[in-house]
Motif scaffolding. Sequence first.
Motif, PDB file in Angstrom:
ATOM      1  N   THR A 132       0.843  -1.194   0.000  1.00 23.28           N
ATOM      2  CA  THR A 132       0.000   0.000   0.000  1.00 23.28           C
ATOM      3  C   THR A 132       0.883   1.251   0.000  1.00 23.28           C
ATOM      4  OG1 THR A 132      -0.059   0.038   2.418  1.00 23.28           O
ATOM      5  CG2 THR A 132      -1.852  -1.145   1.291  1.00 23.28           C
ATOM      6  N   SER A 133       0.237   2.387  -0.104  1.00 28.28           N
ATOM      7  CA  SER A 133       0.903   3.691  -0.005  1.00 28.28           C
ATOM      8  C   SER A 133       2.075   3.813  -0.978  1.00 28.28           C
ATOM      9  CB  SER A 133       1.394   3.951   1.426  1.00 28.28           C
ATOM     10  OG  SER A 133       0.343   3.835   2.338  1.00 28.28           O
ATOM     11  N   LEU A 134       1.819   3.560  -2.255  1.00 29.18           N
ATOM     12  CA  LEU A 134       2.859   3.664  -3.265  1.00 29.18           C
ATOM     13  C   LEU A 134       3.122   5.126  -3.602  1.00 29.18           C
ATOM     14  CD1 LEU A 134       1.682   0.738  -3.555  1.00 29.18           C
ATOM     15  CD2 LEU A 134       2.425   0.847  -5.913  1.00 29.18           C
ATOM     16  N   LYS A 135       4.382   5.513  -3.542  1.00 32.52           N
ATOM     17  CA  LYS A 135       4.799   6.870  -3.899  1.00 32.52           C
ATOM     18  C   LYS A 135       6.075   6.760  -4.713  1.00 32.52           C
ATOM     19  CE  LYS A 135       2.950   8.825   0.305  1.00 32.52           C
ATOM     20  NZ  LYS A 135       3.209   9.473   1.565  1.00 32.52           N
ATOM     21  N   ALA A 136       6.167   7.546  -5.794  1.00 31.18           N
ATOM     22  CA  ALA A 136       7.364   7.501  -6.626  1.00 31.18           C
ATOM     23  C   ALA A 136       7.532   8.802  -7.396  1.00 31.18           C
ATOM     24  CB  ALA A 136       7.286   6.336  -7.611  1.00 31.18           C
ATOM     25  N   ASP A 137       8.767   9.172  -7.609  1.00 28.41           N
ATOM     26  CA  ASP A 137       9.081  10.316  -8.462  1.00 28.41           C
ATOM     27  C   ASP A 137      10.458  10.118  -9.083  1.00 28.41           C
ATOM     28  OD1 ASP A 137      11.060  11.118  -6.608  1.00 28.41           O
ATOM     29  OD2 ASP A 137       9.729  12.538  -5.642  1.00 28.41           O
ATOM     30  N   ALA A 138      10.792  10.953 -10.050  1.00 35.05           N
ATOM     31  CA  ALA A 138      12.081  10.857 -10.744  1.00 35.05           C
ATOM     32  C   ALA A 138      12.416  12.211 -11.347  1.00 35.05           C
ATOM     33  CB  ALA A 138      12.020   9.789 -11.824  1.00 35.05           C
ATOM     34  N   ARG A 139      13.656  12.356 -11.775  1.00 35.69           N
ATOM     35  CA  ARG A 139      14.076  13.572 -12.456  1.00 35.69           C
ATOM     36  C   ARG A 139      15.323  13.274 -13.277  1.00 35.69           C
ATOM     37  NH1 ARG A 139      17.929  17.116 -10.086  1.00 35.69           N
ATOM     38  NH2 ARG A 139      18.923  16.241  -8.261  1.00 35.69           N
ATOM     39  N   TRP A 140      15.716  14.248 -14.082  1.00 35.97           N
ATOM     40  CA  TRP A 140      16.901  14.136 -14.927  1.00 35.97           C
ATOM     41  C   TRP A 140      18.142  14.528 -14.145  1.00 35.97           C
ATOM     42  CZ3 TRP A 140      17.104  11.873 -19.550  1.00 35.97           C
ATOM     43  CH2 TRP A 140      15.911  11.675 -20.225  1.00 35.97           C
ATOM     44  N   PHE A 141      19.236  13.809 -14.392  1.00 36.24           N
ATOM     45  CA  PHE A 141      20.532  14.084 -13.777  1.00 36.24           C
ATOM     46  C   PHE A 141      21.599  14.124 -14.854  1.00 36.24           C
ATOM     47  CE2 PHE A 141      18.128  12.112 -10.384  1.00 36.24           C
ATOM     48  CZ  PHE A 141      18.496  12.835  -9.263  1.00 36.24           C
ATOM     49  N   THR A 142      22.660  14.857 -14.587  1.00 39.34           N
ATOM     50  CA  THR A 142      23.829  14.837 -15.456  1.00 39.34           C
ATOM     51  C   THR A 142      24.640  13.590 -15.124  1.00 39.34           C
ATOM     52  OG1 THR A 142      23.895  17.240 -15.492  1.00 39.34           O
ATOM     53  CG2 THR A 142      25.917  16.103 -16.131  1.00 39.34           C
ATOM     54  N   CYS A 143      25.115  12.917 -16.140  1.00 37.66           N
ATOM     55  CA  CYS A 143      25.895  11.700 -15.934  1.00 37.66           C
ATOM     56  C   CYS A 143      27.267  12.019 -15.348  1.00 37.66           C
ATOM     57  CB  CYS A 143      26.072  10.964 -17.260  1.00 37.66           C
ATOM     58  SG  CYS A 143      24.523  10.296 -17.863  1.00 37.66           S
ATOM     59  N   PRO A 144      27.887  11.047 -14.699  1.00 34.49           N
ATOM     60  CA  PRO A 144      29.239  11.250 -14.183  1.00 34.49           C
ATOM     61  C   PRO A 144      30.165  11.724 -15.303  1.00 34.49           C
ATOM     62  CG  PRO A 144      28.357   9.178 -13.383  1.00 34.49           C
ATOM     63  CD  PRO A 144      27.382   9.709 -14.402  1.00 34.49           C
ATOM     64  N   GLY A 145      30.992  12.665 -14.999  1.00 36.06           N
ATOM     65  CA  GLY A 145      31.884  13.226 -16.002  1.00 36.06           C
ATOM     66  C   GLY A 145      31.243  14.349 -16.791  1.00 36.06           C
ATOM     67  N   GLY A 146      29.951  14.586 -16.564  1.00 38.58           N
ATOM     68  CA  GLY A 146      29.263  15.679 -17.230  1.00 38.58           C
ATOM     69  C   GLY A 146      28.879  15.424 -18.671  1.00 38.58           C
ATOM     70  N   ILE A 147      29.025  14.184 -19.116  1.00 44.48           N
ATOM     71  CA  ILE A 147      28.693  13.879 -20.502  1.00 44.48           C
ATOM     72  C   ILE A 147      27.380  13.118 -20.538  1.00 44.48           C
ATOM     73  CG2 ILE A 147      29.404  12.687 -22.595  1.00 44.48           C
ATOM     74  CD1 ILE A 147      32.281  13.031 -21.663  1.00 44.48           C
ATOM     75  N   GLY A 148      26.360  13.730 -21.065  1.00 46.37           N
ATOM     76  CA  GLY A 148      25.078  13.081 -21.207  1.00 46.37           C
ATOM     77  C   GLY A 148      24.175  13.272 -20.003  1.00 46.37           C
ATOM     78  N   SER A 149      22.983  12.706 -20.128  1.00 48.08           N
ATOM     79  CA  SER A 149      21.976  12.809 -19.072  1.00 48.08           C
ATOM     80  C   SER A 149      21.323  11.452 -18.884  1.00 48.08           C
ATOM     81  CB  SER A 149      20.903  13.826 -19.447  1.00 48.08           C
ATOM     82  OG  SER A 149      21.476  15.095 -19.618  1.00 48.08           O
ATOM     83  N   ARG A 150      20.832  11.232 -17.675  1.00 49.61           N
ATOM     84  CA  ARG A 150      20.075  10.016 -17.372  1.00 49.61           C
ATOM     85  C   ARG A 150      18.884  10.391 -16.508  1.00 49.61           C
ATOM     86  NH1 ARG A 150      24.300   6.620 -13.956  1.00 49.61           N
ATOM     87  NH2 ARG A 150      23.980   5.395 -15.820  1.00 49.61           N
ATOM     88  N   TYR A 151      17.849   9.590 -16.621  1.00 53.54           N
ATOM     89  CA  TYR A 151      16.629   9.810 -15.849  1.00 53.54           C
ATOM     90  C   TYR A 151      16.648   8.802 -14.711  1.00 53.54           C
ATOM     91  CZ  TYR A 151      11.653  10.810 -15.138  1.00 53.54           C
ATOM     92  OH  TYR A 151      10.432  11.201 -14.634  1.00 53.54           O
ATOM     93  N   SER A 152      16.465   9.279 -13.498  1.00 51.95           N
ATOM     94  CA  SER A 152      16.584   8.416 -12.332  1.00 51.95           C
ATOM     95  C   SER A 152      15.586   8.843 -11.267  1.00 51.95           C
ATOM     96  CB  SER A 152      18.006   8.515 -11.776  1.00 51.95           C
ATOM     97  OG  SER A 152      18.148   7.744 -10.617  1.00 51.95           O
ATOM     98  N   GLY A 153      15.148   7.872 -10.488  1.00 52.42           N
ATOM     99  CA  GLY A 153      14.230   8.185  -9.408  1.00 52.42           C
ATOM    100  C   GLY A 153      13.967   6.966  -8.566  1.00 52.42           C
ATOM    101  N   GLY A 154      12.907   7.047  -7.799  1.00 52.46           N
ATOM    102  CA  GLY A 154      12.587   5.925  -6.941  1.00 52.46           C
ATOM    103  C   GLY A 154      11.247   6.072  -6.289  1.00 52.46           C
ATOM    104  N   GLY A 155      10.937   5.047  -5.525  1.00 52.81           N
ATOM    105  CA  GLY A 155       9.659   5.031  -4.851  1.00 52.81           C
ATOM    106  C   GLY A 155       9.718   4.184  -3.598  1.00 52.81           C
TER     107      GLY A 155
END
Length: 172
Positions: free
Chosen positions: A65-88
Amino acid sequence: MNSTTVPRSRPLPLAALTLAALTLATLLGACSLGRDDRSAEATQAAANATLRDAMTASARAVQGTSLKADARWFTCPGGIGSRYSGGGVMASPPGDRTAQLAAIRGAVLAAGFQDATQVDGHVTAQRDDVSVDIRFRVPDGSWTFSVLTRCHTYGRQDRARVKSGDRHVILP
């Protein structure tokens, strides 16, 4: 007066150069830093759907029960590229956590994920290029979920999306 011989540098043999080129090509291919075939919006939607599906399958398996989740964009290590990451997080009734983990693994795999578990006490699953990790958190007795995409560089039209850092609610 002593004469000192100065060593001359020798060219690397062809086999060593070939091995070095093959190693470099393999490492660069594994990085996957080229432009993604899909938009950042599509990557975000795929990650959101992956996390939502894993969480709802898990909730059905253990009466969570009580499922909650969110995510956002982050810069990848080294500053090259982006990844979407989150959790719940998901609350579950008390019980045998080993049995619950097995039920969650079975439910997630039945929902179309591939098992990528490498650590005891976790369920790590993958759908396409999105990974989800599920584990029990002892301090508050909840199940936690984390979602992660690979690093990609996106074109100009996606730059505002991946640089915004805005939090996106996936489950209320």
